[in-house]
Design a protein around this motif. Structure first.
Motif, PDB file in Angstrom:
ATOM      1  N   GLU A   4     -18.617  -7.437  -3.851  1.00 41.38           N
ATOM      2  CA  GLU A   4     -20.026  -7.801  -3.632  1.00 41.38           C
ATOM      3  C   GLU A   4     -20.720  -8.104  -4.959  1.00 41.38           C
ATOM      4  OE1 GLU A   4     -18.632  -4.949  -2.252  1.00 41.38           O
ATOM      5  OE2 GLU A   4     -18.381  -5.836  -0.262  1.00 41.38           O
ATOM      6  N   LYS A   5     -20.460  -7.286  -5.999  1.00 44.00           N
ATOM      7  CA  LYS A   5     -21.059  -7.534  -7.316  1.00 44.00           C
ATOM      8  C   LYS A   5     -20.546  -8.849  -7.892  1.00 44.00           C
ATOM      9  CE  LYS A   5     -22.415  -3.142  -9.308  1.00 44.00           C
ATOM     10  NZ  LYS A   5     -22.249  -2.250 -10.455  1.00 44.00           N
ATOM     11  N   ARG A   6     -19.233  -9.085  -7.746  1.00 48.47           N
ATOM     12  CA  ARG A   6     -18.649 -10.335  -8.236  1.00 48.47           C
ATOM     13  C   ARG A   6     -19.310 -11.527  -7.561  1.00 48.47           C
ATOM     14  NH1 ARG A   6     -13.098 -12.888  -6.225  1.00 48.47           N
ATOM     15  NH2 ARG A   6     -14.575 -13.376  -4.577  1.00 48.47           N
ATOM     16  N   ASP A   7     -19.401 -11.470  -6.224  1.00 52.40           N
ATOM     17  CA  ASP A   7     -19.972 -12.586  -5.480  1.00 52.40           C
ATOM     18  C   ASP A   7     -21.446 -12.803  -5.815  1.00 52.40           C
ATOM     19  OD1 ASP A   7     -17.489 -12.980  -4.359  1.00 52.40           O
ATOM     20  OD2 ASP A   7     -18.009 -12.093  -2.416  1.00 52.40           O
ATOM     21  N   ALA A   8     -22.176 -11.722  -6.045  1.00 49.88           N
ATOM     22  CA  ALA A   8     -23.591 -11.843  -6.411  1.00 49.88           C
ATOM     23  C   ALA A   8     -23.740 -12.494  -7.783  1.00 49.88           C
ATOM     24  CB  ALA A   8     -24.265 -10.474  -6.391  1.00 49.88           C
ATOM     25  N   LEU A   9     -22.857 -12.148  -8.716  1.00 52.51           N
ATOM     26  CA  LEU A   9     -22.926 -12.741 -10.050  1.00 52.51           C
ATOM     27  C   LEU A   9     -22.557 -14.222 -10.000  1.00 52.51           C
ATOM     28  CD1 LEU A   9     -23.682 -11.702 -12.880  1.00 52.51           C
ATOM     29  CD2 LEU A   9     -21.241 -11.549 -13.354  1.00 52.51           C
ATOM     30  N   ILE A  10     -21.555 -14.564  -9.214  1.00 51.84           N
ATOM     31  CA  ILE A  10     -21.179 -15.970  -9.059  1.00 51.84           C
ATOM     32  C   ILE A  10     -22.313 -16.753  -8.404  1.00 51.84           C
ATOM     33  CG2 ILE A  10     -19.621 -17.537  -7.818  1.00 51.84           C
ATOM     34  CD1 ILE A  10     -17.396 -15.416  -8.313  1.00 51.84           C
ATOM     35  N   ALA A  11     -22.971 -16.168  -7.417  1.00 54.86           N
ATOM     36  CA  ALA A  11     -24.119 -16.832  -6.771  1.00 54.86           C
ATOM     37  C   ALA A  11     -25.245 -17.047  -7.773  1.00 54.86           C
ATOM     38  CB  ALA A  11     -24.600 -16.002  -5.584  1.00 54.86           C
ATOM     39  N   ALA A  12     -25.463 -16.087  -8.663  1.00 58.99           N
ATOM     40  CA  ALA A  12     -26.496 -16.244  -9.692  1.00 58.99           C
ATOM     41  C   ALA A  12     -26.150 -17.389 -10.638  1.00 58.99           C
ATOM     42  CB  ALA A  12     -26.681 -14.935 -10.463  1.00 58.99           C
ATOM     43  N   ALA A  13     -24.872 -17.525 -10.977  1.00 55.03           N
ATOM     44  CA  ALA A  13     -24.437 -18.636 -11.835  1.00 55.03           C
ATOM     45  C   ALA A  13     -24.610 -19.971 -11.115  1.00 55.03           C
ATOM     46  CB  ALA A  13     -22.977 -18.439 -12.252  1.00 55.03           C
ATOM     47  N   ARG A  14     -24.273 -19.996  -9.833  1.00 57.51           N
ATOM     48  CA  ARG A  14     -24.437 -21.218  -9.040  1.00 57.51           C
ATOM     49  C   ARG A  14     -25.915 -21.614  -8.981  1.00 57.51           C
ATOM     50  NH1 ARG A  14     -22.869 -19.482  -4.366  1.00 57.51           N
ATOM     51  NH2 ARG A  14     -20.692 -19.283  -4.982  1.00 57.51           N
ATOM     52  N   ASP A  15     -26.800 -20.638  -8.762  1.00 55.80           N
ATOM     53  CA  ASP A  15     -28.240 -20.908  -8.747  1.00 55.80           C
ATOM     54  C   ASP A  15     -28.716 -21.417 -10.103  1.00 55.80           C
ATOM     55  OD1 ASP A  15     -28.458 -20.156  -6.097  1.00 55.80           O
ATOM     56  OD2 ASP A  15     -29.206 -18.135  -6.548  1.00 55.80           O
ATOM     57  N   ALA A  16     -28.199 -20.826 -11.174  1.00 50.49           N
ATOM     58  CA  ALA A  16     -28.596 -21.255 -12.515  1.00 50.49           C
ATOM     59  C   ALA A  16     -28.205 -22.711 -12.770  1.00 50.49           C
ATOM     60  CB  ALA A  16     -27.967 -20.344 -13.563  1.00 50.49           C
ATOM     61  N   ALA A  17     -27.060 -23.134 -12.242  1.00 52.66           N
ATOM     62  CA  ALA A  17     -26.601 -24.512 -12.433  1.00 52.66           C
ATOM     63  C   ALA A  17     -27.612 -25.523 -11.894  1.00 52.66           C
ATOM     64  CB  ALA A  17     -25.238 -24.717 -11.774  1.00 52.66           C
ATOM     65  N   ARG A  18     -28.380 -25.118 -10.911  1.00 57.79           N
ATOM     66  CA  ARG A  18     -29.400 -26.027 -10.349  1.00 57.79           C
ATOM     67  C   ARG A  18     -30.481 -26.379 -11.372  1.00 57.79           C
ATOM     68  NH1 ARG A  18     -28.704 -22.384  -5.724  1.00 57.79           N
ATOM     69  NH2 ARG A  18     -27.386 -23.477  -4.249  1.00 57.79           N
ATOM     70  N   GLY A  19     -30.639 -25.529 -12.393  1.00 53.04           N
ATOM     71  CA  GLY A  19     -31.634 -25.784 -13.424  1.00 53.04           C
ATOM     72  C   GLY A  19     -31.098 -26.543 -14.622  1.00 53.04           C
ATOM     73  N   ALA A  20     -29.856 -26.973 -14.557  1.00 58.79           N
ATOM     74  CA  ALA A  20     -29.249 -27.674 -15.690  1.00 58.79           C
ATOM     75  C   ALA A  20     -29.992 -28.971 -16.007  1.00 58.79           C
ATOM     76  CB  ALA A  20     -27.787 -27.977 -15.390  1.00 58.79           C
ATOM     77  N   TYR A  21     -30.041 -29.285 -17.279  1.00 54.91           N
ATOM     78  CA  TYR A  21     -30.565 -30.571 -17.741  1.00 54.91           C
ATOM     79  C   TYR A  21     -29.352 -31.323 -18.277  1.00 54.91           C
ATOM     80  CZ  TYR A  21     -32.952 -34.134 -20.456  1.00 54.91           C
ATOM     81  OH  TYR A  21     -33.371 -35.342 -20.979  1.00 54.91           O
ATOM     82  N   ALA A  22     -28.754 -32.170 -17.449  1.00 51.93           N
ATOM     83  CA  ALA A  22     -27.509 -32.846 -17.801  1.00 51.93           C
ATOM     84  C   ALA A  22     -27.558 -34.327 -17.424  1.00 51.93           C
ATOM     85  CB  ALA A  22     -26.343 -32.153 -17.106  1.00 51.93           C
ATOM     86  N   PRO A  23     -28.523 -35.083 -17.999  1.00 49.77           N
ATOM     87  CA  PRO A  23     -28.653 -36.483 -17.616  1.00 49.77           C
ATOM     88  C   PRO A  23     -27.543 -37.381 -18.154  1.00 49.77           C
ATOM     89  CG  PRO A  23     -30.140 -35.993 -19.426  1.00 49.77           C
ATOM     90  CD  PRO A  23     -29.517 -34.689 -19.008  1.00 49.77           C
ATOM     91  N   TYR A  24     -26.751 -36.906 -19.110  1.00 53.50           N
ATOM     92  CA  TYR A  24     -25.726 -37.745 -19.726  1.00 53.50           C
ATOM     93  C   TYR A  24     -24.360 -37.533 -19.082  1.00 53.50           C
ATOM     94  CZ  TYR A  24     -29.681 -37.929 -22.771  1.00 53.50           C
ATOM     95  OH  TYR A  24     -30.964 -38.062 -23.225  1.00 53.50           O
ATOM     96  N   SER A  25     -23.981 -36.293 -18.876  1.00 55.96           N
ATOM     97  CA  SER A  25     -22.677 -36.008 -18.280  1.00 55.96           C
ATOM     98  C   SER A  25     -22.747 -35.904 -16.763  1.00 55.96           C
ATOM     99  CB  SER A  25     -22.113 -34.696 -18.814  1.00 55.96           C
ATOM    100  OG  SER A  25     -22.850 -33.589 -18.301  1.00 55.96           O
ATOM    101  N   ASN A  26     -23.942 -35.592 -16.245  1.00 50.01           N
ATOM    102  CA  ASN A  26     -24.120 -35.349 -14.811  1.00 50.01           C
ATOM    103  C   ASN A  26     -23.201 -34.215 -14.342  1.00 50.01           C
ATOM    104  OD1 ASN A  26     -26.032 -36.196 -13.058  1.00 50.01           O
ATOM    105  ND2 ASN A  26     -24.843 -37.866 -12.190  1.00 50.01           N
ATOM    106  N   PHE A  27     -22.922 -33.282 -15.241  1.00 48.51           N
ATOM    107  CA  PHE A  27     -22.078 -32.121 -14.952  1.00 48.51           C
ATOM    108  C   PHE A  27     -22.923 -30.880 -15.190  1.00 48.51           C
ATOM    109  CE2 PHE A  27     -18.660 -29.052 -15.685  1.00 48.51           C
ATOM    110  CZ  PHE A  27     -17.788 -29.380 -14.662  1.00 48.51           C
ATOM    111  N   HIS A  28     -23.264 -30.199 -14.118  1.00 46.11           N
ATOM    112  CA  HIS A  28     -24.152 -29.041 -14.193  1.00 46.11           C
ATOM    113  C   HIS A  28     -23.345 -27.753 -14.266  1.00 46.11           C
ATOM    114  CE1 HIS A  28     -27.916 -31.172 -12.421  1.00 46.11           C
ATOM    115  NE2 HIS A  28     -27.239 -31.954 -13.232  1.00 46.11           N
ATOM    116  N   VAL A  29     -23.700 -26.906 -15.213  1.00 42.36           N
ATOM    117  CA  VAL A  29     -23.014 -25.626 -15.376  1.00 42.36           C
ATOM    118  C   VAL A  29     -24.049 -24.513 -15.387  1.00 42.36           C
ATOM    119  CG1 VAL A  29     -21.482 -24.235 -16.834  1.00 42.36           C
ATOM    120  CG2 VAL A  29     -21.183 -26.725 -16.724  1.00 42.36           C
ATOM    121  N   GLY A  30     -23.736 -23.445 -14.687  1.00 43.87           N
ATOM    122  CA  GLY A  30     -24.561 -22.245 -14.702  1.00 43.87           C
ATOM    123  C   GLY A  30     -23.716 -21.066 -15.113  1.00 43.87           C
ATOM    124  N   ALA A  31     -24.326 -20.128 -15.815  1.00 46.40           N
ATOM    125  CA  ALA A  31     -23.642 -18.910 -16.219  1.00 46.40           C
ATOM    126  C   ALA A  31     -24.533 -17.730 -15.887  1.00 46.40           C
ATOM    127  CB  ALA A  31     -23.333 -18.923 -17.715  1.00 46.40           C
TER     128      ALA A  31
END
Length: 143
Positions: A4-31
């Motif tokens: 559950e902790k692992r999945d919650a942390l991965i979900a937080a990273a996935r949510d963070a990726a939505r805030g990426a500013y990646a207009p050049y690579s179009n590759f969003h990463v969240g951590a």
């Protein structure tokens, strides 16, 4: 560490990726970083027209931790990357070399060897930071 902790942390990273500013690579990463005090700090990649000035999600999150004078130790890291709106749906993305070094600095300050989870379409890759960065250079190397 529970699933559950692992999945919650991965979900937080996935949510963070939505805030990426990646207009050049179009590759969003969240951590998402889980500190030993139980808090979670997230970051997203931030690109720049001068490509070398871009920041990876892991570096952004670590800078947030360190700039807030938090040194409690790093327990776990989750990284998710991919196309906008679809992070984690392609190959699992591991921290780049620079990010491994930045994460190592934070881990060594707290005397930890954090687990690193990287989500991809084939599941979750689980490694220890020491596996990603063997024989790491850190604060102890200077003394």
């Amino acid at each position: 560490m529970t699933l559950e902790k692992r999945d919650a942390l991965i979900a937080a990273a996935r949510d963070a990726a939505r805030g990426a500013y990646a207009p050049y690579s179009n590759f969003h990463v969240g951590a998402a970083l889980l500190l030993t005090d139980g808090s979670v700090v997230t970051g997203a990649n931030v690109e720049n027209a001068s490509y070398g000035l871009s920041l990876c999600a892991e570096t952004v999150a670590a800078a947030k931790v360190l700039s807030a004078a938090r040194r409690s130790g790093l327990e776990a890291v989750a990284v998710v990357g991919g196309a906008p709106g679809a992070p984690g749906e392609g190959a699992a993305v591991t921290p780049c070399g620079r990010c491994r070094q930045v994460l190592n600095e934070l881990a060594q300050l707290g005397g930890t060897d954090p687990v690193v989870w990287c989500e991809g379409a084939q599941g979750v890759l689980e490694l220890r930071l020491s596996e990603l960065l063997p024989h790491a250079f850190g604060p102890a190397s200077l003394g």
